[in-house]
Structure formats: C-alpha cells, structure tokens
Enzyme design. Structure first.
Site, PDB file in Angstrom:
ATOM      1  N   ASP A   1      -5.146 -68.601  61.612  1.00  0.00           N
ATOM      2  CA  ASP A   1      -5.598 -68.714  60.023  1.00  0.00           C
ATOM      3  C   ASP A   1      -5.132 -70.025  59.688  1.00  0.00           C
ATOM      4  O   ASP A   1      -3.946 -70.751  59.607  1.00  0.00           O
ATOM      5  CB  ASP A   1      -4.805 -67.786  60.046  1.00  0.00           C
ATOM      6  CG  ASP A   1      -5.650 -66.528  58.506  1.00  0.00           C
ATOM      7  OD1 ASP A   1      -6.843 -66.644  57.967  1.00  0.00           O
ATOM      8  OD2 ASP A   1      -5.221 -64.952  58.368  1.00  0.00           O
TER       9      ASP A   1
ATOM     10  N   LYS B   1      -9.619 -70.051  60.851  1.00  0.00           N
ATOM     11  CA  LYS B   1     -10.314 -69.479  59.726  1.00  0.00           C
ATOM     12  C   LYS B   1      -9.488 -69.986  58.669  1.00  0.00           C
ATOM     13  O   LYS B   1      -8.817 -70.080  58.375  1.00  0.00           O
ATOM     14  CB  LYS B   1     -10.407 -68.066  59.992  1.00  0.00           C
ATOM     15  CG  LYS B   1     -10.380 -66.835  59.184  1.00  0.00           C
ATOM     16  CD  LYS B   1     -10.779 -65.794  59.576  1.00  0.00           C
ATOM     17  CE  LYS B   1      -9.184 -65.027  58.911  1.00  0.00           C
ATOM     18  NZ  LYS B   1      -8.943 -65.204  57.460  1.00  0.00           N
TER      19      LYS B   1
ATOM     20  N   GLU C   1     -14.134 -59.105  53.966  1.00  0.00           N
ATOM     21  CA  GLU C   1     -12.244 -58.379  53.594  1.00  0.00           C
ATOM     22  C   GLU C   1     -13.616 -57.279  52.564  1.00  0.00           C
ATOM     23  O   GLU C   1     -13.204 -58.087  51.569  1.00  0.00           O
ATOM     24  CB  GLU C   1     -11.769 -59.254  53.727  1.00  0.00           C
ATOM     25  CG  GLU C   1     -10.374 -58.294  53.477  1.00  0.00           C
ATOM     26  CD  GLU C   1      -8.664 -59.725  53.383  1.00  0.00           C
ATOM     27  OE1 GLU C   1      -8.990 -60.278  54.372  1.00  0.00           O
ATOM     28  OE2 GLU C   1      -7.971 -58.298  53.305  1.00  0.00           O
TER      29      GLU C   1
ATOM     30  N   GLU D   1     -10.167 -69.371  54.368  1.00  0.00           N
ATOM     31  CA  GLU D   1     -10.499 -68.374  53.289  1.00  0.00           C
ATOM     32  C   GLU D   1     -10.527 -68.682  52.472  1.00  0.00           C
ATOM     33  O   GLU D   1     -10.355 -70.304  51.863  1.00  0.00           O
ATOM     34  CB  GLU D   1      -8.793 -67.391  52.724  1.00  0.00           C
ATOM     35  CG  GLU D   1      -7.954 -66.305  53.500  1.00  0.00           C
ATOM     36  CD  GLU D   1      -7.260 -65.955  52.655  1.00  0.00           C
ATOM     37  OE1 GLU D   1      -6.847 -66.207  51.734  1.00  0.00           O
ATOM     38  OE2 GLU D   1      -6.456 -64.867  53.306  1.00  0.00           O
TER      39      GLU D   1
ATOM     40  N   ASP E   1      -2.521 -65.009  59.241  1.00  0.00           N
ATOM     41  CA  ASP E   1      -0.878 -65.509  57.989  1.00  0.00           C
ATOM     42  C   ASP E   1      -0.190 -64.407  57.502  1.00  0.00           C
ATOM     43  O   ASP E   1       0.302 -63.681  57.010  1.00  0.00           O
ATOM     44  CB  ASP E   1      -1.721 -66.352  57.195  1.00  0.00           C
ATOM     45  CG  ASP E   1      -2.581 -65.964  56.232  1.00  0.00           C
ATOM     46  OD1 ASP E   1      -3.627 -65.115  56.629  1.00  0.00           O
ATOM     47  OD2 ASP E   1      -3.160 -66.322  55.104  1.00  0.00           O
ATOM     48  N   SER E   2      -1.108 -62.985  57.842  1.00  0.00           N
ATOM     49  CA  SER E   2      -0.489 -62.237  57.432  1.00  0.00           C
ATOM     50  C   SER E   2       0.776 -61.804  58.317  1.00  0.00           C
ATOM     51  O   SER E   2       1.259 -60.480  57.919  1.00  0.00           O
ATOM     52  CB  SER E   2      -2.156 -60.441  57.941  1.00  0.00           C
ATOM     53  OG  SER E   2      -2.203 -60.941  59.571  1.00  0.00           O
TER      54      SER E   2
HETATM   55  N1  LIG Z   1      -0.363 -54.959  57.415  1.00  0.00           N
HETATM   56  C1  LIG Z   1      -1.394 -56.000  56.532  1.00  0.00           C
HETATM   57  N2  LIG Z   1      -2.771 -55.434  56.676  1.00  0.00           N
HETATM   58  C2  LIG Z   1      -3.690 -56.317  56.396  1.00  0.00           C
HETATM   59  O1  LIG Z   1      -4.776 -55.352  56.626  1.00  0.00           O
HETATM   60  C3  LIG Z   1      -3.219 -57.346  56.205  1.00  0.00           C
HETATM   61  C4  LIG Z   1      -1.911 -57.774  55.267  1.00  0.00           C
HETATM   62  N3  LIG Z   1      -1.346 -57.349  56.076  1.00  0.00           N
HETATM   63  N4  LIG Z   1      -2.237 -59.229  55.270  1.00  0.00           N
HETATM   64  C5  LIG Z   1      -2.897 -59.885  54.770  1.00  0.00           C
HETATM   65  C6  LIG Z   1      -4.044 -59.123  53.938  1.00  0.00           C
HETATM   66  C7  LIG Z   1      -3.495 -58.209  52.605  1.00  0.00           C
HETATM   67  N5  LIG Z   1      -4.856 -57.388  53.145  1.00  0.00           N
HETATM   68  C8  LIG Z   1      -4.491 -56.491  51.929  1.00  0.00           C
HETATM   69  C9  LIG Z   1      -3.613 -55.485  51.780  1.00  0.00           C
HETATM   70  C10 LIG Z   1      -3.202 -55.084  50.809  1.00  0.00           C
HETATM   71  C11 LIG Z   1      -4.576 -54.558  50.399  1.00  0.00           C
HETATM   72  C12 LIG Z   1      -4.242 -52.478  49.457  1.00  0.00           C
HETATM   73  O2  LIG Z   1      -3.444 -51.917  49.693  1.00  0.00           O
HETATM   74  N6  LIG Z   1      -5.593 -52.352  49.313  1.00  0.00           N
HETATM   75  C13 LIG Z   1      -5.788 -50.695  48.797  1.00  0.00           C
HETATM   76  C14 LIG Z   1      -6.016 -51.000  47.272  1.00  0.00           C
HETATM   77  C15 LIG Z   1      -8.162 -50.680  47.214  1.00  0.00           C
HETATM   78  C16 LIG Z   1      -8.468 -51.335  45.846  1.00  0.00           C
HETATM   79  O3  LIG Z   1      -7.874 -50.500  45.107  1.00  0.00           O
HETATM   80  O4  LIG Z   1      -9.313 -51.977  45.576  1.00  0.00           O
HETATM   81  C17 LIG Z   1      -6.418 -49.694  49.148  1.00  0.00           C
HETATM   82  O5  LIG Z   1      -6.225 -49.120  49.079  1.00  0.00           O
HETATM   83  O6  LIG Z   1      -7.237 -50.143  49.997  1.00  0.00           O
HETATM   84  C18 LIG Z   1      -5.990 -54.673  51.159  1.00  0.00           C
HETATM   85  C19 LIG Z   1      -5.318 -55.275  51.332  1.00  0.00           C
HETATM   86  C20 LIG Z   1      -5.007 -57.416  53.757  1.00  0.00           C
HETATM   87  N7  LIG Z   1      -4.295 -57.942  55.116  1.00  0.00           N
HETATM   88  C1  LIG Z   2      -6.732 -59.563  58.121  1.00  0.00           C
HETATM   89  C2  LIG Z   2      -7.260 -60.681  58.694  1.00  0.00           C
HETATM   90  C3  LIG Z   2      -8.629 -60.243  58.606  1.00  0.00           C
HETATM   91  C4  LIG Z   2      -5.969 -61.684  57.823  1.00  0.00           C
HETATM   92  O1  LIG Z   2      -6.593 -62.582  57.077  1.00  0.00           O
HETATM   93  C5  LIG Z   2      -5.004 -61.362  58.858  1.00  0.00           C
HETATM   94  O2  LIG Z   2      -4.548 -60.515  59.355  1.00  0.00           O
HETATM   95  O3  LIG Z   2      -4.071 -62.778  58.244  1.00  0.00           O
HETATM   96 MG   LIG Z   3      -5.319 -63.672  57.032  1.00  0.00          MG
END
Ligand SMILES: Nc1nc(=O)c2c([nH]1)NC[C@@H]1CN(c3ccc(C(=O)N[C@@H](CCC(=O)O)C(=O)O)cc3)CN21
Ligand SMILES: CC(C)C(=O)C(=O)O
Ligand SMILES: [Mg+2]
Length: 286
Positions: free
Chosen positions: A105, A135, A204, A137, A66-67
């Site tokens: 998803d 999948k 995750e 959540e 769903d990303s």
């Molecule tokens: N392009 C993209 N990549 C992804 O991995 C992803 C998506 N979209 N969409 C659905 C989810 C959302 N996800 C995400 C989105 C943002 C962060 C993020 O900004 N993480 C920061 C903060 C972590 C923290 O402070 O603990 C990082 O620096 O990793 C993490 C997972 C993983 N998934």
């Molecule tokens: C980040 C992965 C695990 C996911 O759920 C997605 O791509 O939607």
């Molecule tokens: Mg997902």
C-alpha cells in the site's frame, strides 16, 4: 467438493516453473484468472512467517496493507502509517515470499501531491521493500498517478469504493456506490483507472451488484473486500479472517480460525507451568 462450492473452476496452481520465473505469481497470472473465469485469493501479511505460511496455503497475492497501522501498531485509523514503517513490514514479507505477488500500500500523504511524488515513494517499495507492485487509494482523480507509475514500470492496483485513508472526507465507514449516481461514478472511475494502466481494481464496501457490473465492464481483474462474490479476487485482513482481531470486525469478514482463543490457551498453559514449576523439566535443561 461439496454441492455448494462456488460456481468457479477450482483454483489453478500458480504459473510454473521455468527457471527464470521460479513459479512466481505474476500479474499475468491474475489476468489469466480473469480471462478464464477463475478466482484468486489475496490476504494481508506484515511479516515473513505469515507471508511464507500464507503462500504455502495457496494465497497468490500478499498485501502489505497500511492496515498494519491498526493490526500491528495499534492505531485506530490507517492515517498515521509512515513509509518508513511500512517499508520494514514490506521487506519482511518479501523475505518470506518466494511465490506470491507482493503488493505494498502507498501510505496516506506519500503519493497525493503529484505523480512524481507517487513514483518516488512507489520506487522505494520496489527497491528497498522488494515489492512487485503497489496499491493506491483513490477514484478517478488518481488516474494520472496510476498512468505515470504503470508507464514507468511499476504495476499498480487501484483501490476504489470505501478508501479508509479518506474516512474523514467520506464520513466514516460507509458502503460506497449505493445511490445510482454514486454507482455510475464508481464505474467511470474503474474504467478511467483501467485505462490509465492499473493491472487490477480493488473495490472495498461496494454493493455486490455494482461490483459485478464493474467486473463485467473491465478487462483487468477486480478484487473485492465487502464487494460481493462476482469479483475476480478476494482480500481480507489476515487477523480478521483468522480470529485474532479483538472486538467487532466489519460485516464483510468471515472467521476461518480462532487464533485468539488458541493463543490465549497456549499462553495460559505456559504461564501455569512456569508458575507451578512444571516447566522446564530435565528434557529442556542442560
Ligand atoms: N483489521 C482491519 N480490517 C480491515 O478490514 C481494515 C483495517 N483493519 N484497517 C483499514 C481498513 C479499514 N476498514 C474498515 C474498518 C471498519 C469497517 C466497519 O466498521 N464497517 C462496519 C460499518 C459498515 C456500514 O455501516 O456501512 C461494518 O459493519 O461493516 C469497515 C472497513 C477496512 N480495513
Ligand atoms: C483492507 C485492504 C484492502 C487494505 O487496503 C489494507 O489492508 O490496508
Ligand atoms: Mg490499505
């Protein structure tokens, strides 16, 4: 092979090749990876060209995530993803995949009301989308749904830790399972989901040590994204991994190509040749 290569035997080819199997990667193959201490690679895909290319490059599992709400549709969260839209992408990926396991998803709002609602949605991804598995959540509270689907013939990956569909409840993008009680809850959830029939558990943004404990505690394979190196499988969003995503990417991303630069250079050259008249030439004309 370099000295620094990971401490795992090299990747096994996908299971071959009786006519009935056609070399298709099955959930059994992922279980064999776990049993034999081998790893597998999973990557998202949302269309048939990438699906085909990625599986030819050795990706065993294609996730129609769903990303796509973010990467394809330009939304800022995954919450707006609809079943209808994700079905379109799933169908496209299934058409491009011959060998890989295709996992879809279940979108936010399409499965939470009841195990029956989840089955109705999941069945659409198999019947109309051509997916092999779904999948979902959620932590221990989704175990009854996982049990219902898996006992009625739909293979399920359980997704725990940071679950983006609950980002508002979780208070943003946060590592899950840092505190001891959180880590214990995560381990309990993983066990409950395995017991409910999940064929894999995806984690995750979980501390590497916690993910390692979960992988050790489970019989089924684990899959990590921001969960360290001890999981059985690894997944990334393909546009992140190949350098197409604009702007900041999460810390768990490693960039294996610079596709944005590549595309920009190609498009600039095309535009330039169109504007100067260098293209088309006689060679491209009739
Ligand atoms: N392009 C993209 N990549 C992804 O991995 C992803 C998506 N979209 N969409 C659905 C989810 C959302 N996800 C995400 C989105 C943002 C962060 C993020 O900004 N993480 C920061 C903060 C972590 C923290 O402070 O603990 C990082 O620096 O990793 C993490 C997972 C993983 N998934
Ligand atoms: C980040 C992965 C695990 C996911 O759920 C997605 O791509 O939607
Ligand atoms: Mg997902």
């Amino acid at each position: 092979m370099t000295e620094q290569s990971a401490p795992y035997p090299s990747a096994s080819p996908a299971p071959s090749t009786s006519p009935s199997q056609g070399g298709r990667v099955r959930t059994r193959h992922l279980q064999a990876c776990k049993d034999e201490g081998r790893r597998f690679a999973m990557l998202t895909a949302y269309d048939h060209l990438t699906a085909s290319l990625f599986e030819q490059s050795g990706v065993d599992v294609l996730l129609v995530g769903d990303s796509a709400a973010n990467t394809v549709l330009g939304e800022s969260t995954t919450l707006p993803m609809t079943v209808e839209d994700l079905l379109v992408f799933t169908r496209a990926v299934s058409r491009g995949a011959r060998r890989a396991l295709v996992v879809a998803d279940l979108p936010f709002g399409s499965f939470e009301n009841s195990p029956e609602q989840a089955f109705t949605t999941a069945a659409r991804f198999l019947k109309e989308g051509g997916a092999h598995a779904v999948k979902i959540e959620g932590a221990a509270q989704t175990a009854p749904t996982v049990r219902h689907l898996s006992s009625h013939g739909i293979p399920v990956i359980a997704h725990i830790g940071f679950t983006p569909q609950s980002e508002h409840a979780l208070g943003g993008y946060r590592v899950q399972g840092r505190a001891d009680d959180e880590a214990a809850r995560l381990l309990d959830a993983a066990r409950a989901l395995e017991d409910a029939g999940a064929f894999a558990v995806l984690m995750e943004m979980v501390p590497a040590a916690v993910a390692a404990r979960v992988d050790e505690a489970l019989r089924v394979p684990t899959i990590g994204i921001g969960a360290g190196a001890a999981t059985t499988g690894q997944v990334l969003v393909w546009q992140d991994a190949l350098g197409l995503t604009q702007g900041r990417t999460p810390r768990f991303v490693k960039q294996y190509a610079r596709l944005a630069d590549e595309l920009r250079a190609g498009v600039e050259a095309y535009v330039d040749e169109v504007l100067t008249g260098a293209f088309p030439t006689e060679q491209h004309s009739f």
